[in-house]
Design an enzyme around this catalytic site. Structure first.
Site: not given
Ligand code: ATP
Ligand code: MG
Length: 140
Positions: A11, A51, A59, A87, A93, A104, A114, A117, A128
């Site tokens: 990100k 998204y 948010f 993950r 998150t 993260r 964060n 993704h 995606e």
């Protein structure tokens, strides 16, 4: 192929903070092979479409603004049990809750900014990945 692939983005916060190399290195060290890779800048329209599933969440506006605030790195990754293992590698998150040593925990600054993704299902990884890459840009 399903089950062995995931989709990720580094990100804008992590790109801005100079962590592209370290994050890709951690991804490779965890056993993921890079099948596709792109350094790009999402428009607000593209970030909003990516998204879309979060459209009703409070948010959403902030998320779209952040994800279009600077360049990102998109990638398709391959490994056995890719979704779950990735993950685990990225952590929770909210970086305050992310396990030690996760991407993260290492590089994220807040629940919104964060660092990375990770796709949350085989189905979404395919959607995606196709959002960012043409078939000719995927090697594997
Ligand atoms: P990602 O989909 O980016 O891998 P995730 O699956 O861990 O993250 P989601 O619930 O899908 O978390 O939320 C998507 C993204 O929206 C988060 O990564 C984060 O950037 C942002 N986000 C989630 N919750 C909040 C929140 N409470 N406040 C601000 N931003 C949030
Ligand atoms: Mg998610």
């Amino acid at each position: 192929m399903a089950g062995n692939r995931t989709f990720t983005m580094i990100k804008p916060d992590a790109v801005k903070n100079g962590h592209i190399g370290a994050i890709l290195n951690q991804i490779n060290a965890a056993g993921f092979k890079i099948l596709a890779l792109k350094y790009t800048h999402l428009s607000a329209e593209k970030a909003g479409a990516f998204y879309e599933v979060h459209k009703e969440r409070p948010f959403y506006g902030e998320l779209v603004e952040f994800m279009s605030s600077g360049p990102i790195v998109a990638a398709i990754l391959e490994k056995e049990n890719a979704i779950e293992d990735f993950r685990k590698l990225i952590g929770a998150t909210n970086p305050a809750e992310a396990a030690e040593g996760t991407i993260r925990a290492n590089y994220a600054t807040s629940i919104g900014e964060n660092a990375v993704h990770g796709a949350d299902s085989d189905e979404n990884a395919i959607i995606e990945g196709s959002f960012h890459f043409a078939g000719t840009e995927i090697f594997g």
